[in-house]
Design an enzyme around this catalytic site. Structure first.
Site, mmCIF file in Angstrom:
data_model
loop_
_atom_site.group_PDB
_atom_site.id
_atom_site.type_symbol
_atom_site.label_atom_id
_atom_site.label_comp_id
_atom_site.label_asym_id
_atom_site.label_seq_id
_atom_site.Cartn_x
_atom_site.Cartn_y
_atom_site.Cartn_z
ATOM 1 N N LYS A 51 -17.840 4.264 -13.703
ATOM 2 C CA LYS A 51 -16.842 4.123 -14.847
ATOM 3 C C LYS A 51 -16.579 3.034 -14.888
ATOM 4 C CE LYS A 51 -17.304 8.810 -16.468
ATOM 5 N NZ LYS A 51 -17.966 8.666 -17.143
ATOM 6 N N HIS A 58 -26.809 13.681 -21.870
ATOM 7 C CA HIS A 58 -25.455 13.627 -21.037
ATOM 8 C C HIS A 58 -24.972 15.051 -20.379
ATOM 9 C CE1 HIS A 58 -20.969 14.386 -22.018
ATOM 10 N NE2 HIS A 58 -21.426 13.401 -21.460
ATOM 11 N N ASN A 89 -17.287 3.854 -22.143
ATOM 12 C CA ASN A 89 -16.498 5.166 -22.393
ATOM 13 C C ASN A 89 -15.702 4.447 -23.778
ATOM 14 O OD1 ASN A 89 -16.207 6.139 -19.109
ATOM 15 N ND2 ASN A 89 -16.754 8.301 -21.516
#
Length: 374
Positions: A175, A306, A206
Site C-alpha cells: 500500500k 479484487h 486506494n
C-alpha cells in the site's frame, strides 16, 4: 424433462474479526477509520432435487446489516423458480429492489444469491465452477496484499513478503498513498532491495492522489519496474486514469470499487485501465462479472479481480488473457477448505462448484439468520 425448483434460501450475516486493525491510505488521509472486521452475507440455496448452492457477498466497515436486510426482502422472489435460469433470476431480483437502484448496496446484496446459484449449477454438473464456465488454465498467478498494509511496520512488511513468496505466492503488493510520498518511496525501495529485481511488485494508492500528484509520483515509480499502480485516483475518475495510462510506462489498475457493468463500461471505453479489477460480490455476482469480463476481453485488457479469492480464482481461470488473482487469507476462517499455492500460482480446486463448505467458526459468528421457504 423434470424441472427442479428452489425450495429454500437461507441467509446469514457473519461478523469476521481481523487479528489486527488494518489501515491503508484512506485511513492515513483521515477519510476512514482502521478496519477491524469484515461483514459477510452468506446465502445457501436448496433445491427440490437435493442440491445446495453456497454464495457470499461482503462489506468492509459499514454496510453489512444493509446487505442482509435488502437480501432478506428480495430473496422470496427465488422460491419456486428454476435454479438454472440464473440470468433471468438476477434481473428479477434487481427489479424487485429497483427503487433503491441497480448498483451499490442493492446489487451487492443479491450477489450472494447469484453466486450461490452458479455454485449450485456447477455442483449439479459435477464440475468446478471454472470448468463449468470454460477454463483457460488450471492455475492462476497470484499476489499477496494482506501483508503490505500501511499499518504494518516496515520490518514486518518485509518479513511478510518473504514468507508469502516462500509459500508459493508469485507477487507482492504494498500500500502507498501516505500524505508524505517520500515515506512511500522509502518503503517501496526497501521492499525492492530485499526481494530483488525479479520479484513482481505492485502498489495500491486506494484513490488518495489527485491528478497532478499521481502523475508526479507515477513518474518516480517507474524506476521500480512495477506490474501496476492501483487506484491512483478516485474510482470514478475515468478520464484521469486514462491520462495516466497513456502517459506512464507502468500499467494502471482500477475497477474494484465499481458496482455495476455500466460503471465498468465507462472505465473500459475511456481506456482508463491496463488491468481491470472487477469484484464479483461488489458488482452484483458472477452473472454481471461475466459481462464485465466479456467487455474487458473485447478491449484486450488484462484482469486482476479484487479480493474474494475463493470466487475469483474460478473466474480468473476462465478469462482468456493471463490474469492475476489476489491472495487475501482474511475469509479463510469461514471455510473448511484451503486453496493450494504452488510456483507463484493458485490452483483451481477439483471439488465441484466453488469447492467450499462453511466452517464451525462461520456458524459461531453469525449474528443474523433467516430461512425463506414457500
Amino acid at each position: 424433462m423434470t424441472t427442479h425448483r428452489i425450495d429454500s434460501v437461507r441467509l446469514g450475516l457473519v461478523r469476521l474479526p481481523l487479528k489486527t486493525a488494518i489501515s491503508d491510505a484512506k485511513v492515513f488521509t483521515g477519510r476512514q477509520k482502521p478496519l477491524t472486521e469484515v461483514a459477510v452475507l452468506v446465502a445457501e440455496i436448496a433445491t427440490s432435487d437435493g442440491y445446495q448452492g453456497l454464495g457470499f457477498s461482503y462489506s468492509k466497515r459499514a454496510g453489512g446489516p444493509g446487505l442482509y436486510a435488502h437480501a432478506r426482502e428480495v430473496a422470496p422472489e427465488l422460491i419456486g423458480e428454476d435454479p438454472n435460469d440464473i440470468a433471468r433470476l438476477w434481473t428479477k431480483l434487481v427489479w424487485a429492489g429497483a427503487s433503491v437502484g441497480r448498483s451499490g448496496l442493492a446489487t451487492q446484496a443479491i450477489a450472494a444469491t447469484d453466486i450461490a446459484l452458479w455454485d449450485l449449477k456447477a455442483k449439479r454438473a459435477g464440475l468446478p465452477l471454472a470448468k463449468l464456465l470454460g477454463a483457460h488454465r488450471d492455475a492462476v498467478r497470484c499476489y499477496n496484499t494482506s501483508g503490505g498494509f500501511l499499518s504494518t511496520p516496515l520490518d514486518e512488511l518485509l518479513d511478510n513478503a518473504e514468507e508469502s513468496l516462500s509459500r508459493g505466492i508469485g507477487g507482492i503488493k504494498i500500500k502507498v498513498g501516505q500524505p508524505d510520498a517520500k515515506a512511500d518511496l522509502r518503503r517501496l525501495a526497501a521492499v525492492r532491495e530485499r526481494l530483488g529485481d525479479e520479484v513482481t511488485l505492485m502498489v495500491d494508492a486506494n484513490q488518495q492522489w489527485d491528478r497532478a500528484t499521481a502523475q508526479r509520483i507515477g513518474r518516480t515509480l517507474e524506476q521500480f519496474n512495477l506490474e501496476w499502480i492501483e487506484e491512483p485516483l478516485d474510482a470514478y475518475d475515468a478520464q484521469g486514469h486514462a491520462a495516466l495510462a497513456a502517459s506512464l510506462d507502468t500499467p494502471i489498475a482500477t475497477g474494484e470499487m465499481l458496482t455495476s457493468v455500466a460503471e465498468h463500461w465507462t472505465l473500459i471505453q475511456a481506456g482508463a485501465a491496463d488491468f481491470v479489477q472487477p469484484d464479483a460480490p461488489r458488482v452484483g455476482g458472477i452473472t454481471p462479472f461475466l459481462r464485465v469480463a466479456a467487455l474487458a476481453d473485447h478491449a484486450g485488457l488484462r484482469m486482476a479481480p479484487h479480493f474474494a479469492m475463493e470466487i475469483h480464482l474460478h473466474l480468473a481461470a476462465a478469462y482468456p488473457h493471463q490474469p492475476w488473482v489476489e491472495h487475501f487469507e482474511w475469509l479463510e476462517p469461514l471455510w473448511n477448505e484451503r486453496l493450494e499455492l504452488r510456483d507463484g500460482h493458485m490452483l483451481v480446486p477439483h471439488r465441484p462448484g466453488l469447492g467450499l463448505t462453511l466452517s464451525e467458526f462461520a456458524a459461531a459468528h453469525r449474528t443474523d439468520e433467516v430461512e425463506i421457504t414457500s
